[in-house]
Design an enzyme around this catalytic site. Structure first.
Site, PDB file in Angstrom:
ATOM      1  N   LYS A   1     -11.818  -3.611   3.864  1.00  0.00           N
ATOM      2  CA  LYS A   1     -10.364  -4.465   4.200  1.00  0.00           C
ATOM      3  C   LYS A   1     -10.016  -4.152   5.588  1.00  0.00           C
ATOM      4  O   LYS A   1     -10.367  -3.084   6.339  1.00  0.00           O
ATOM      5  CB  LYS A   1      -9.202  -3.663   3.430  1.00  0.00           C
ATOM      6  CG  LYS A   1      -9.482  -4.145   1.917  1.00  0.00           C
ATOM      7  CD  LYS A   1      -8.390  -3.372   1.216  1.00  0.00           C
ATOM      8  CE  LYS A   1      -8.465  -3.811  -0.182  1.00  0.00           C
ATOM      9  NZ  LYS A   1      -8.259  -5.254  -0.562  1.00  0.00           N
TER      10      LYS A   1
ATOM     11  N   ARG B   1     -11.477  -5.209 -11.150  1.00  0.00           N
ATOM     12  CA  ARG B   1     -11.891  -5.836 -12.622  1.00  0.00           C
ATOM     13  C   ARG B   1     -13.151  -5.131 -13.047  1.00  0.00           C
ATOM     14  O   ARG B   1     -13.550  -4.978 -14.242  1.00  0.00           O
ATOM     15  CB  ARG B   1     -12.197  -6.936 -12.249  1.00  0.00           C
ATOM     16  CG  ARG B   1     -13.323  -7.451 -11.234  1.00  0.00           C
ATOM     17  CD  ARG B   1     -13.246  -9.041 -10.501  1.00  0.00           C
ATOM     18  NE  ARG B   1     -12.026  -9.243  -9.657  1.00  0.00           N
ATOM     19  CZ  ARG B   1     -11.868 -10.123  -9.257  1.00  0.00           C
ATOM     20  NH1 ARG B   1     -12.181 -11.402  -9.591  1.00  0.00           N
ATOM     21  NH2 ARG B   1     -10.681 -10.485  -8.444  1.00  0.00           N
TER      22      ARG B   1
HETATM   23  N1  BES Z   1      -6.383  -3.568  -4.660  1.00  0.00           N
HETATM   24  C1  BES Z   1      -6.688  -5.160  -4.184  1.00  0.00           C
HETATM   25  C2  BES Z   1      -5.543  -6.233  -4.700  1.00  0.00           C
HETATM   26  C3  BES Z   1      -4.228  -5.885  -3.584  1.00  0.00           C
HETATM   27  C4  BES Z   1      -3.997  -6.610  -2.705  1.00  0.00           C
HETATM   28  C5  BES Z   1      -3.268  -5.146  -4.233  1.00  0.00           C
HETATM   29  C6  BES Z   1      -2.839  -6.431  -1.986  1.00  0.00           C
HETATM   30  C7  BES Z   1      -2.038  -4.746  -3.584  1.00  0.00           C
HETATM   31  C8  BES Z   1      -1.708  -5.611  -2.744  1.00  0.00           C
HETATM   32  C9  BES Z   1      -7.939  -5.854  -4.971  1.00  0.00           C
HETATM   33  O1  BES Z   1      -8.902  -4.925  -5.367  1.00  0.00           O
HETATM   34  C10 BES Z   1      -8.532  -6.520  -4.148  1.00  0.00           C
HETATM   35  O2  BES Z   1      -9.084  -6.185  -3.032  1.00  0.00           O
HETATM   36  N2  BES Z   1      -8.634  -7.835  -4.550  1.00  0.00           N
HETATM   37  C11 BES Z   1      -9.284  -9.006  -3.677  1.00  0.00           C
HETATM   38  C12 BES Z   1     -10.077  -9.731  -4.620  1.00  0.00           C
HETATM   39  C13 BES Z   1     -11.006 -10.534  -3.855  1.00  0.00           C
HETATM   40  C14 BES Z   1     -12.121  -9.924  -3.033  1.00  0.00           C
HETATM   41  C15 BES Z   1     -11.829 -11.622  -4.927  1.00  0.00           C
HETATM   42  C16 BES Z   1      -8.187  -9.814  -3.120  1.00  0.00           C
HETATM   43  O3  BES Z   1      -7.142  -9.834  -3.794  1.00  0.00           O
HETATM   44  O4  BES Z   1      -8.257 -10.147  -2.148  1.00  0.00           O
HETATM   45 MN    MN Z   2     -10.240  -4.175  -3.823  1.00  0.00          MN
END
Ligand code: BES
Ligand code: MN
Ligand code: ZN
Length: 488
Positions: free
Chosen positions: A266, A340
């Site tokens: 990230k 997931r």
């Molecule tokens: N933990 C994150 C989602 C999240 C984002 C929670 C912002 C709280 C605030 C999750 O694990 C994630 O990174 N999801 C990705 C999925 C994508 C790579 C398909 C997302 O939402 O960008």
């Molecule tokens: Mn994530």
């Protein structure tokens, strides 16, 4: 906090009087407040010191009477229904104005006493106490208030206040563990917290450690955790007390103690808050906290998947194909879609091991949840409309709104793997909250009614929304799910 009822205004350090705008005070407090006090309040209204505008306040110190200090709080214009969340906000404001007062007395306009404002006010008052000061060298002063006294309230309903207090404590528990930085709320530490609750709440607790997960072939949760020093584990809680239902209710939570995104790292501005990523697990623990405190007649199972999504030479890689506990193979197109994977194995496990009547999972799963419905409500999706409707209703009753999104069948195509059964991102479909849920549905293997709650936008906020909704962790859905569980 002590709660008591007095039939009339009695000796008190502070009395809080709520007033509608543009409605004569005699109409609102006929026979329920001393004439003298009504007179002095009227003088302030006449002088336009206070008009009853929503959330406005005026503190007065009457020369005579049994209340040294009186706080007037505005309810706004009288409508058919009082705005549902308003008493909570008033409660939280009242708390900050009464820190020095030992006893605080509360009165609402006549007919509103029979409705819920008193309960909501109390909830707001108690929630307003929250501070996260674990890392502050200097802690702020605690409020002196020890007694809340409800004027003209039904004594039999005082037990509601005790229950509200317990639920608020559970919300604080959730906030504390979500606010705690990733390094201090690592998988080992979160396990410790869980054992603590289990001990006082009379719960059975079972930790399925890394080795046992390997033996079970829970390849999805293991893959996410394999880059971290503290390895993945699944923690199972069971509470059973002469249930009405023969099949237990299962609550499942995503417990990613820190989500770096993995090798799909990230970037700055997205990574900072990722200690919140165990918010789903925290919600489940918070509910067990409340269950432990109130001991309802129920059978509830909790499963949390506890891992850290870290980077190291052992970390799982984009392109890896992993095999989940239910045997399905998944190509990891993005290591940041880890939640997931964790939930997949937890869902398979809980359904097989406990044959629950319903499964509800909580996860900070997709950033897309925020783009879809913003920060004020939690998107929910699932396979059972009755279960969804019940949750939506609990959300409305507690002002913790949820909004149903569709498990739209055509998007399921996007999850088909090219070299495996599934991929973990849902290629090409922008409705990320929907595709993530469709992915989870692949791990409900025996048709158990299931609902997923994506709390990515609601578990944690970077600013306060009111004095009872602080910056940081919110402990969202504990109130709503408590309402749901009680009626289960
Ligand atoms: N933990 C994150 C989602 C999240 C984002 C929670 C912002 C709280 C605030 C999750 O694990 C994630 O990174 N999801 C990705 C999925 C994508 C790579 C398909 C997302 O939402 O960008
Ligand atoms: Mn994530
Ligand atoms: Zn995550």
């Amino acid at each position: 906090m002590k709660f008591e009822v007095t039939p009339k205004l009695a000796k008190t350090d502070c009395c809080i009087v709520s007033l509608f705008e543009k409605t004569p005070i005699e109409k609102q407090y006929k026979n329920s407040l001393p004439t003298e006090l009504i007179k002095s309040i009227k003088a302030h209204i006449g002088a336009k010191d206070f008009e009853g505008k929503e959330e406005s306040t005026l503190t007065i110190y009457p020369k005579t009477g049994s209340a040294r200090k009186v706080i007037l709080m505005g309810l706004g214009e009288k409508k058919k229904e009082m705005e549902s969340d308003l008493p909570r906000r008033l409660g939280a404001t009242a708390r900050s104005l009464t820190e020095k007062c030992k006893t605080v007395s509360i009165i609402f306009p006549n007919r509103y006493l029979d409705l819920s404002p008193c309960e909501k006010f109390t909830e707001g008052f108690l929630l307003g106490e929250y501070k996260f000061e674990k890392y502050k060298s200097k802690k702020s002063d605690k409020s002196n208030t020890t007694t809340l006294s409800f004027i003209g309230y039904d004594k039999k309903k005082l037990k509601n206040m005790k229950e509200i207090q317990k639920v608020v404590e559970s919300i604080f528990f959730v906030r504390d563990i979500v606010n705690t930085p990733g390094s201090d709320m690592s998988p080992n530490k979160l396990e410790k917290e869980t054992r603590k609750i289990a001990k006082y709440a009379n719960l059975k607790v079972k930790v399925i450690n890394h080795k046992q997960l390997q033996k079970m072939k829970a390849g999805a949760i293991l893959a996410v955790g394999q880059g971290a020093t503290e390895k993945a584990r699944m923690i199972v809680l069971e509470y059973k007390k002469s249930p009405k239902n023969s099949k237990p209710l299962a609550l499942v939570g995503k417990g990613v103690c820190f989500d770096t995104g993995g090798l799909n790292l990230k970037p700055t501005r997205y990574i900072e808050d990722m200690k919140l990523d165990m918010g789903g697990a925290a919600t489940v623990l918070g509910l067990f906290h409340a269950i432990g405190k109130t001991q309802p007649k129920l059978h509830v199972i909790g499963v949390i998947g506890v891992v850290e999504n870290a980077i190291s030479k052992e970390a799982y890689k984009p392109g890896d194909v992993i095999k989940a506990l239910n045997g399905k193979t998944i190509e990891v197109l993005n290591t940041d879609a880890e939640g997931r994977l964790v939930l997949a194995d937890c869902l398979t496990y809980v359904e097989k091991a406990f044959k629950p009547g319903h499964i509800i999972d909580f996860a900070t799963l997709t950033g897309c949840a925020i783009y879809t419905v913003g920060h004020d409500m939690t998107p929910i999706l699932g396979t059972d409309q009755k279960l969804i409707d019940n949750l939506l209703e609990s959300g409305i009753r507690t002002d913790e709104f949820m909004w149903q999104l569709p498990l739209y069948e055509r998007y399921a195509e996007s999850l088909k793997g090219s070299i495996s059964d599934l991929n973990n991102t849902g290629e090409g479909v922008k409705a990320g909250t929907v595709t993530a849920s469709l992915f989870l549905r692949e791990f409900i293997n025996n048709g158990t009614p299931w609902v997923h709650c994506d709390i990515a936008g609601t578990a944690h906020r970077d600013k306060a929304d009111s004095s009872y909704k602080p910056k940081g962790a919110r402990g969202v859905l504990v109130r709503a799910l408590w309402d749901f569980i009680k009626n289960y």
